[in-house]
Each structure stands twice: as C-alpha cells, then as structure tokens.
Design an enzyme around this catalytic site. Sequence first.
Site, PDB file in Angstrom:
ATOM      1  N   LEU A  63       0.817  -1.220   0.000  1.00 32.10           N
ATOM      2  CA  LEU A  63       0.000   0.000   0.000  1.00 32.10           C
ATOM      3  C   LEU A  63       0.851   1.270   0.000  1.00 32.10           C
ATOM      4  O   LEU A  63       0.330   2.365  -0.177  1.00 32.10           O
ATOM      5  CB  LEU A  63      -0.946   0.004   1.197  1.00 32.10           C
ATOM      6  CG  LEU A  63      -2.094  -1.009   1.154  1.00 32.10           C
ATOM      7  CD1 LEU A  63      -2.975  -0.860   2.387  1.00 32.10           C
ATOM      8  CD2 LEU A  63      -2.919  -0.861  -0.116  1.00 32.10           C
ATOM      9  N   ASP A 152       9.339  -8.758   3.794  1.00 33.53           N
ATOM     10  CA  ASP A 152       9.099  -8.742   2.351  1.00 33.53           C
ATOM     11  C   ASP A 152       9.948  -7.712   1.630  1.00 33.53           C
ATOM     12  O   ASP A 152      10.140  -6.592   2.091  1.00 33.53           O
ATOM     13  CB  ASP A 152       7.629  -8.472   2.047  1.00 33.53           C
ATOM     14  CG  ASP A 152       7.318  -8.744   0.591  1.00 33.53           C
ATOM     15  OD1 ASP A 152       7.357  -9.914   0.209  1.00 33.53           O
ATOM     16  OD2 ASP A 152       7.103  -7.774  -0.154  1.00 33.53           O
ATOM     17  N   HIS A 232       5.070 -15.326  -3.366  1.00 29.31           N
ATOM     18  CA  HIS A 232       5.332 -15.229  -4.814  1.00 29.31           C
ATOM     19  C   HIS A 232       6.321 -16.272  -5.340  1.00 29.31           C
ATOM     20  O   HIS A 232       7.370 -15.932  -5.904  1.00 29.31           O
ATOM     21  CB  HIS A 232       5.770 -13.826  -5.211  1.00 29.31           C
ATOM     22  CG  HIS A 232       6.829 -13.183  -4.361  1.00 29.31           C
ATOM     23  ND1 HIS A 232       7.942 -13.834  -3.904  1.00 29.31           N
ATOM     24  CD2 HIS A 232       6.957 -11.909  -3.914  1.00 29.31           C
ATOM     25  CE1 HIS A 232       8.701 -13.019  -3.214  1.00 29.31           C
ATOM     26  NE2 HIS A 232       8.121 -11.830  -3.198  1.00 29.31           N
ATOM     27  N   ASP A 305       0.941  -9.619  -5.077  1.00 27.84           N
ATOM     28  CA  ASP A 305       2.157  -8.820  -4.900  1.00 27.84           C
ATOM     29  C   ASP A 305       1.969  -7.450  -5.561  1.00 27.84           C
ATOM     30  O   ASP A 305       2.858  -6.935  -6.248  1.00 27.84           O
ATOM     31  CB  ASP A 305       3.383  -9.529  -5.458  1.00 27.84           C
ATOM     32  CG  ASP A 305       4.698  -8.872  -5.030  1.00 27.84           C
ATOM     33  OD1 ASP A 305       4.651  -7.967  -4.156  1.00 27.84           O
ATOM     34  OD2 ASP A 305       5.756  -9.246  -5.565  1.00 27.84           O
TER      35      ASP A 305
END
Length: 425
Positions: A63, A152, A232, A305
């Site tokens: 975000l 991440d 991912h 993602d």
Amino acid sequence: MKLFIKNGHVLDPSTGTDEVIDILIDEGIIVKTGKELKCEAERVVDAKDCYVMPGFIDLHVHLRDPGFEHKETVESGVCAAARGGYTTILAMPNTKPVVDNADVVNYVHRKAENVGKTRVLQIGAVTKGQKGESLSDIRGMAAAGTPAISEDGKSVMNTKLYKEAMEIAAECEIPVFAHCEDQYLVDGGVVNADTVTEKMGFPGITNNVEDVIIARDIMLAKETGAKLHLCHCSTKDSVKMVKQAKEEGISVTAEVCPHHFILTTDDLNPRDTNYKMNPPLRTKEDVETLRQGLKENIMDVIATDHAPHTVQDKNCSMEKAPFGIVGIETAAALTYTELVLKGYLTPMQMAEKMSYNPAKVIGSDRGSLREGKPADIVIFDPEKEYQIDAEQFVSKGRNTPFHGRSVTGEVRMTVCDGRVIYEAE
C-alpha cells in the site's frame, strides 16, 4: 440493512456448495441461504448467470503508506482492492517508517477503517527497520492485530536471528511470510538468468536465488514449529519443495502470482520496465510447473504482490527501474482466463485459492458463505469479455504488463461486512 442476493451460482469451498441458491444478509451477517428463498430486503441483487463467491483475500499487497503516498495510499489501495473483488488485504511492512512496532500497525488499521471499504490487515516486519540486525517488537505487533510477520522485499540473511523470529511467531500463533531471496546470489541481476535474457544483455537472477532460501526456511519451520507461508513462488523447484514439505507434515503454504503463472521471459519486452518484477519472470518450464502445482493443490494461494510505482519510477532502463507491478484489479480476470478457462482450475478451485485458503493461512473466519459468517462476497461475471485498460485503474499505479490484454471475467459487485463497497457500472 438487509441485502438479498438471488439466482447466483454459489461457490463455497467451506461447504462444497456449487449450485444456484439465494443468500440473505442482515446487519453484516449471512443469515440464510437456500433455493428460491422468499425474503424481504432493502436491496435485492439479481446475480443470474454470475458466480457468487466468498470475498477474495489478498495475502500480499504493497500500500506504500506511510511514506510513499505518491505511489499508493491506504485510500486508493482499498478502493482498487474493492474493484478487484477483495474484501481483505494484507499490507506488507516495507514502508517509511517500516512497520516494526504496534504504533504503525495501528496507524494503518485506523486509516483503513476510516475509509470504510476493503479490510486491511497490516503485516509486521521481522527486524527493526528491515535492517536484519535486531528483531522488531513481534509480540507487540501481534497484540495489536498484525496477522503475520514478513521481511518482504528481502530475506533475513542472519539465520540465527530468523530462527528466533520464527520461534516468537509460533508462540504468538501467527505465520511467517517469506520473501525468499539470497541477497548474495542476486549479484546485480534484474531479470531471469536464461538464454533469452542473455541475448538481451541483462544481468540475470538464477532460480537458486529463490530456491536456496526456500529450502532454508522450510527447515527452520520444521525445527521451530512456525507456520511458514512462501510468498510469490516462481520456480519449478519451489513446487517440488513445497510438495515434499507437506508430505513430511511441515506447516508450509505457498502462493503464486498471476504474472508468474502466465508470463515467461519469452514475453519480456526489453524496453518495457513493466516486465521487471521480483522474483523475475521465469521460463516456460517454471510456469507450467506452477500451473500444475496450483491444479494439484500443492500451491495453496493466488496472491497479487500488488506493487504500485509511478510512471516516472518506471520510465528508465531495465537496470535502474524498481521491481514490481500492480495486480489487484486484474487478478480475478487473469486467473479465470488463464487457469479456469484453460482447464487448470475449476471455478471452485479459483474461489478456494483466492478466498478460502488465504483465510485459513491467517486463521480468519472469512472465506466462507456459511450461515452465521460475516457477509464478505464477490459477484463475478464469467462471460464478460474486454481488454485490460491500465488507464481505468483505481490504483495510483499503472505499471502492468497486461495493459491491452484480452480477458474474460469481471467483478460485478463486492460486498464487505454486508455493505456494497464496489459495483460495476
């Protein structure tokens, strides 16, 4: 308010329901389901010829808020998520400041609540500032409602420190979301290392960059008892390792993104940095193995993602451009077009991997259309044909390699806690 959804083809993995039935919602709860119900409601929605599924849950979204609001904000991100059929999204912690304490978790949660659309759950970083040197306040963030921890964008290369984080996560009963990348093996790579990209002259990222850390993290999960979720996944061997880990009873789940189960380096346009993402696009063999892994339920989740960047960010060379593409507004259509219509997944499996399984990963009571459950619902038209138009995105990001691609399937309505938060025109 009472909302009555009638004539929809309901797909509910939690019950195995796969038939045309009606759903009555009252005060945010599914109160009754059944055939040809006779109900009065403030609003009646005819979902004829559409699939009605539990609201999608995206375990992997950026975000950019706080700190990079020029790329995305909580407000723009949740509106984009609602358009994509998502009723819950998990935000990654690589913001500025990094989400490494309860205060930042609370900031994002409060901001999303004020918007009043898609639900946002803020993931916490594993280490302070994501520097890999000392642990974040994992217990404090868990108490504040963080659903998972993740570094991440990178891996924690200090294995001893990462093991300690896994032990705390297991104690707090939250999963560890792993971006698997050996930073020493990346060696300046920007695309996949294969014969196609070698001819383009770009430095490559080998499969081992991902596979080495997947193997390490699975072994740590086995030792610590932590719940491990692999983000991912992009390589053929990731599927093999996940399968083996599950056979051994290790608590491991895995996600695949649409760009990784659709595109290969053969599709890569060397002059278009919207084809640059991390992990990179791999080979046809990798893509086919990922598809089979989803089909055989080895790989549990489809995530996006979603990584918005500005046009200016991406308007440079492949070597200098940032990694990442947006995906939250295109994932449902791409999944239906490329996996369901091509026979890899059934429509029920699509609902399972985009809603029911993600809910299970984080221990959520969402992802189900049972009576008594929160009314998180997506109505999906499987016949709608159109071309993806990045200029119409609600997200601030336009960075997608799928602009202009023909797809089938459109989100017609998204309902979160009984409220209509998106409706197609």
